[in-house]
Scaffold this motif. Structure first.
Motif, PDB file in Angstrom:
ATOM      1  N   VAL A 153       0.870  -1.188   0.000  1.00  0.00           N
ATOM      2  CA  VAL A 153       0.000   0.000   0.000  1.00  0.00           C
ATOM      3  C   VAL A 153       0.903   1.233   0.000  1.00  0.00           C
ATOM      4  O   VAL A 153       1.887   1.295   0.739  1.00  0.00           O
ATOM      5  N   SER A 154       0.573   2.211  -0.830  1.00  0.00           N
ATOM      6  CA  SER A 154       1.381   3.432  -0.926  1.00  0.00           C
ATOM      7  C   SER A 154       0.475   4.653  -1.008  1.00  0.00           C
ATOM      8  O   SER A 154      -0.646   4.593  -1.537  1.00  0.00           O
ATOM      9  N   SER A 155       0.986   5.762  -0.474  1.00  0.00           N
ATOM     10  CA  SER A 155       0.282   7.049  -0.494  1.00  0.00           C
ATOM     11  C   SER A 155       1.329   8.155  -0.363  1.00  0.00           C
ATOM     12  O   SER A 155       2.444   7.906   0.107  1.00  0.00           O
ATOM     13  N   PRO A 156       1.015   9.380  -0.792  1.00  0.00           N
ATOM     14  CA  PRO A 156       2.003  10.468  -0.691  1.00  0.00           C
ATOM     15  C   PRO A 156       2.347  10.764   0.761  1.00  0.00           C
ATOM     16  O   PRO A 156       1.458  10.783   1.620  1.00  0.00           O
ATOM     17  N   PRO A 157       3.611  10.998   1.076  1.00  0.00           N
ATOM     18  CA  PRO A 157       3.977  11.251   2.476  1.00  0.00           C
ATOM     19  C   PRO A 157       3.433  12.563   3.012  1.00  0.00           C
ATOM     20  O   PRO A 157       3.154  12.675   4.211  1.00  0.00           O
TER      21      PRO A 157
ATOM     22  N   GLY B 154      -2.970  16.866  10.452  1.00  0.00           N
ATOM     23  CA  GLY B 154      -2.614  15.639  11.154  1.00  0.00           C
ATOM     24  C   GLY B 154      -2.188  14.552  10.192  1.00  0.00           C
ATOM     25  O   GLY B 154      -1.899  14.801   9.017  1.00  0.00           O
ATOM     26  N   THR B 155      -2.161  13.323  10.698  1.00  0.00           N
ATOM     27  CA  THR B 155      -1.702  12.170   9.926  1.00  0.00           C
ATOM     28  C   THR B 155      -2.884  11.281   9.566  1.00  0.00           C
ATOM     29  O   THR B 155      -3.659  10.852  10.446  1.00  0.00           O
ATOM     30  N   PHE B 156      -3.021  10.996   8.272  1.00  0.00           N
ATOM     31  CA  PHE B 156      -4.077  10.110   7.771  1.00  0.00           C
ATOM     32  C   PHE B 156      -3.429   8.794   7.351  1.00  0.00           C
ATOM     33  O   PHE B 156      -2.433   8.793   6.614  1.00  0.00           O
ATOM     34  N   THR B 157      -4.011   7.694   7.797  1.00  0.00           N
ATOM     35  CA  THR B 157      -3.465   6.359   7.519  1.00  0.00           C
ATOM     36  C   THR B 157      -4.453   5.564   6.692  1.00  0.00           C
ATOM     37  O   THR B 157      -5.646   5.476   7.031  1.00  0.00           O
ATOM     38  N   CYS B 158      -3.945   4.994   5.592  1.00  0.00           N
ATOM     39  CA  CYS B 158      -4.749   4.143   4.724  1.00  0.00           C
ATOM     40  C   CYS B 158      -4.315   2.695   4.938  1.00  0.00           C
ATOM     41  O   CYS B 158      -3.130   2.365   4.814  1.00  0.00           O
ATOM     42  N   GLY B 159      -5.280   1.823   5.250  1.00  0.00           N
ATOM     43  CA  GLY B 159      -5.003   0.399   5.440  1.00  0.00           C
ATOM     44  C   GLY B 159      -5.853  -0.442   4.514  1.00  0.00           C
ATOM     45  O   GLY B 159      -7.069  -0.232   4.414  1.00  0.00           O
ATOM     46  N   VAL B 160      -5.209  -1.385   3.796  1.00  0.00           N
ATOM     47  CA  VAL B 160      -5.909  -2.254   2.844  1.00  0.00           C
ATOM     48  C   VAL B 160      -5.618  -3.699   3.214  1.00  0.00           C
ATOM     49  O   VAL B 160      -4.451  -4.086   3.389  1.00  0.00           O
ATOM     50  N   TRP B 161      -6.687  -4.501   3.307  1.00  0.00           N
ATOM     51  CA  TRP B 161      -6.559  -5.941   3.603  1.00  0.00           C
ATOM     52  C   TRP B 161      -7.313  -6.707   2.532  1.00  0.00           C
ATOM     53  O   TRP B 161      -8.508  -6.450   2.287  1.00  0.00           O
ATOM     54  N   ASN B 162      -6.600  -7.640   1.891  1.00  0.00           N
ATOM     55  CA  ASN B 162      -7.187  -8.418   0.810  1.00  0.00           C
ATOM     56  C   ASN B 162      -6.852  -9.890   1.017  1.00  0.00           C
ATOM     57  O   ASN B 162      -5.912 -10.425   0.426  1.00  0.00           O
ATOM     58  N   PRO B 163      -7.574 -10.561   1.897  1.00  0.00           N
ATOM     59  CA  PRO B 163      -7.278 -11.977   2.162  1.00  0.00           C
ATOM     60  C   PRO B 163      -7.301 -12.780   0.869  1.00  0.00           C
ATOM     61  O   PRO B 163      -8.158 -12.530   0.010  1.00  0.00           O
ATOM     62  N   PRO B 164      -6.359 -13.709   0.707  1.00  0.00           N
ATOM     63  CA  PRO B 164      -5.385 -14.190   1.704  1.00  0.00           C
ATOM     64  C   PRO B 164      -4.079 -13.386   1.760  1.00  0.00           C
ATOM     65  O   PRO B 164      -3.139 -13.808   2.426  1.00  0.00           O
ATOM     66  N   ASP B 165      -4.022 -12.221   1.080  1.00  0.00           N
ATOM     67  CA  ASP B 165      -2.812 -11.406   1.168  1.00  0.00           C
ATOM     68  C   ASP B 165      -2.829 -10.654   2.498  1.00  0.00           C
ATOM     69  O   ASP B 165      -3.480  -9.618   2.628  1.00  0.00           O
ATOM     70  N   VAL B 166      -2.138 -11.220   3.453  1.00  0.00           N
ATOM     71  CA  VAL B 166      -2.162 -10.631   4.797  1.00  0.00           C
ATOM     72  C   VAL B 166      -0.786 -10.178   5.239  1.00  0.00           C
ATOM     73  O   VAL B 166      -0.628  -9.654   6.346  1.00  0.00           O
ATOM     74  N   HIS B 167       0.217 -10.390   4.406  1.00  0.00           N
ATOM     75  CA  HIS B 167       1.573 -10.007   4.775  1.00  0.00           C
ATOM     76  C   HIS B 167       2.009  -8.797   3.931  1.00  0.00           C
ATOM     77  O   HIS B 167       1.315  -8.370   3.020  1.00  0.00           O
TER      78      HIS B 167
ATOM     79  N   PRO C 257       0.531  -3.386   4.687  1.00  0.00           N
ATOM     80  CA  PRO C 257      -0.872  -3.103   4.391  1.00  0.00           C
ATOM     81  C   PRO C 257      -1.291  -1.678   4.724  1.00  0.00           C
ATOM     82  O   PRO C 257      -2.457  -1.322   4.491  1.00  0.00           O
ATOM     83  N   THR C 258      -0.420  -0.860   5.283  1.00  0.00           N
ATOM     84  CA  THR C 258      -0.798   0.512   5.646  1.00  0.00           C
ATOM     85  C   THR C 258       0.212   1.507   5.092  1.00  0.00           C
ATOM     86  O   THR C 258       1.370   1.182   4.825  1.00  0.00           O
ATOM     87  N   SER C 259      -0.270   2.767   4.946  1.00  0.00           N
ATOM     88  CA  SER C 259       0.588   3.860   4.497  1.00  0.00           C
ATOM     89  C   SER C 259       0.077   5.151   5.126  1.00  0.00           C
ATOM     90  O   SER C 259      -1.130   5.289   5.401  1.00  0.00           O
ATOM     91  N   HIS C 260       0.972   6.119   5.353  1.00  0.00           N
ATOM     92  CA  HIS C 260       0.628   7.333   6.098  1.00  0.00           C
ATOM     93  C   HIS C 260       0.834   8.583   5.242  1.00  0.00           C
ATOM     94  O   HIS C 260       1.772   8.656   4.441  1.00  0.00           O
ATOM     95  N   THR C 261      -0.038   9.562   5.448  1.00  0.00           N
ATOM     96  CA  THR C 261       0.046  10.860   4.776  1.00  0.00           C
ATOM     97  C   THR C 261      -0.162  11.967   5.803  1.00  0.00           C
ATOM     98  O   THR C 261      -1.155  11.944   6.547  1.00  0.00           O
ATOM     99  N   VAL C 262       0.762  12.921   5.835  1.00  0.00           N
ATOM    100  CA  VAL C 262       0.650  14.065   6.738  1.00  0.00           C
ATOM    101  C   VAL C 262       0.020  15.227   5.964  1.00  0.00           C
ATOM    102  O   VAL C 262       0.570  15.685   4.955  1.00  0.00           O
ATOM    103  N   LEU C 263      -1.148  15.695   6.422  1.00  0.00           N
ATOM    104  CA  LEU C 263      -1.871  16.787   5.770  1.00  0.00           C
ATOM    105  C   LEU C 263      -1.623  18.092   6.516  1.00  0.00           C
ATOM    106  O   LEU C 263      -1.755  18.154   7.745  1.00  0.00           O
ATOM    107  N   SER C 264      -1.290  19.146   5.740  1.00  0.00           N
ATOM    108  CA  SER C 264      -1.081  20.479   6.304  1.00  0.00           C
ATOM    109  C   SER C 264      -2.074  21.432   5.644  1.00  0.00           C
ATOM    110  O   SER C 264      -1.998  21.659   4.426  1.00  0.00           O
ATOM    111  N   VAL C 265      -2.973  21.981   6.437  1.00  0.00           N
ATOM    112  CA  VAL C 265      -3.983  22.921   5.946  1.00  0.00           C
ATOM    113  C   VAL C 265      -3.600  24.311   6.441  1.00  0.00           C
ATOM    114  O   VAL C 265      -3.393  24.514   7.642  1.00  0.00           O
ATOM    115  N   THR C 266      -3.511  25.261   5.522  1.00  0.00           N
ATOM    116  CA  THR C 266      -3.137  26.631   5.856  1.00  0.00           C
ATOM    117  C   THR C 266      -4.308  27.564   5.568  1.00  0.00           C
ATOM    118  O   THR C 266      -5.183  27.255   4.739  1.00  0.00           O
ATOM    119  N   PRO C 267      -4.346  28.737   6.234  1.00  0.00           N
ATOM    120  CA  PRO C 267      -5.422  29.706   5.958  1.00  0.00           C
ATOM    121  C   PRO C 267      -5.390  30.152   4.510  1.00  0.00           C
ATOM    122  O   PRO C 267      -4.324  30.266   3.898  1.00  0.00           O
TER     123      PRO C 267
END
Length: 250
Positions: free
Chosen positions: A34-38, A124-137, A140-150
């Motif tokens: 699983v991948s997402s922009p940092p 804050g930090t948003f985490t995406c997790g994907v589970w697709n049995p039987p692919d359990v190894h 499965p997760t990836s993190h993205t830090v969101l910065s919101v400015t005025p």
């Protein structure tokens, strides 16, 4: 026979490797990635696409699931606010209520969501997790830090700016008008000259000189036609001509 030892069966090395290969190949277990922009940056009020993609050897089935969680900058345990399993389950309460749109497509390896109307509280930090049995190894997760400015303040005209516009705009129009008139002068229309009845011009004087001989001849002819008696009395009444005075030309 008594006194004869039994020989232990030996394990063939080639057979052992074959057994291991069969076990791993036959096993349906494979890693998932699983991948997402940092990092992501957005302005207040904008919609943000929280991208998340995954790769798996096994095709997604109805057992595949996606979870999105959020952790504020202050830290703490991530809190799951979105879940997908055959269909999307947006948050029913909390700060993301009514602001999450599912943009995923499991068949194409997409598990993205859109955050509508971002606020400063969404940092804050948003985490995406994907589970697709039987692919359990795998990962499965990836993190993205969101910065919101005025949002950048829009340009506003102050009273001084409005006054300058009201003063400079007419001045500019007048200046352009003068420049255009100088570059393209208009043809001047001279009014018809007015001449006094008693004003004599050179043309009038020339015409009068041309008419004098004709008038003199006419007067002489009129005197010739007059009777002798009239001529006598006219000569008698006429005062004597002094010497040096020009007589009539008739």
């Amino acid at each position: 026979m008594p006194g004869t030892r039994r020989r232990r069966p030996t394990v063939d090395a080639a057979g052992l490797w074959l057994w291991l290969v069969v076990c791993f190949v036959a096993s349906p277990v494979s890693p998932i990635m699983v991948s997402s922009p940092p990092e992501l940056h957005a302005s207040k009020g904008e919609s943000v696409l929280l991208s998340c993609t995954f790769t798996s050897i096994s095709s997604p089935t109805s057992r595949m699931s996606v979870d999105w969680s959020y952790r504020p900058p202050s830290g703490g345990a991530p809190q799951t606010f979105f879940h997908f399993s055959s269909k999307a389950f947006p948050p029913a309460d909390g700060q993301f209520t009514g602001r999450i749109r599912w943009q995923g497509s499991p068949a194409r390896g997409e598990a993205s969501i859109t955050l509508v109307n971002a606020t400063l509280a969404d940092n804050g930090t948003f985490t995406c997790g994907v589970w697709n049995p039987p692919d359990v190894h795998g990962s499965p997760t990836s993190h993205t830090v969101l910065s919101v400015t005025p949002k950048a303040a829009s340009v506003r005209f102050s009273d001084v700016g409005v006054l300058l516009v009201l003063v400079l705009l007419p001045s500019a129009l007048v200046t352009l008008g003068l420049i255009a008139r100088m570059c393209c002068p208009q043809k001047e229309h001279h009014p018809k000259a007015y001449r006094s009845p008693i004003e004599v011009t050179e043309e009038d004087e020339y015409a009068a000189l041309q008419m004098r001989p004709n008038m003199k001849n006419k007067m002489c002819s009129d005197l010739d036609k007059t009777g002798s008696e009239e001529g006598y009395y006219s000569q008698k009444i006429r005062p004597p001509v002094e010497e040096g005075t020009a007589e009539s030309q008739c």
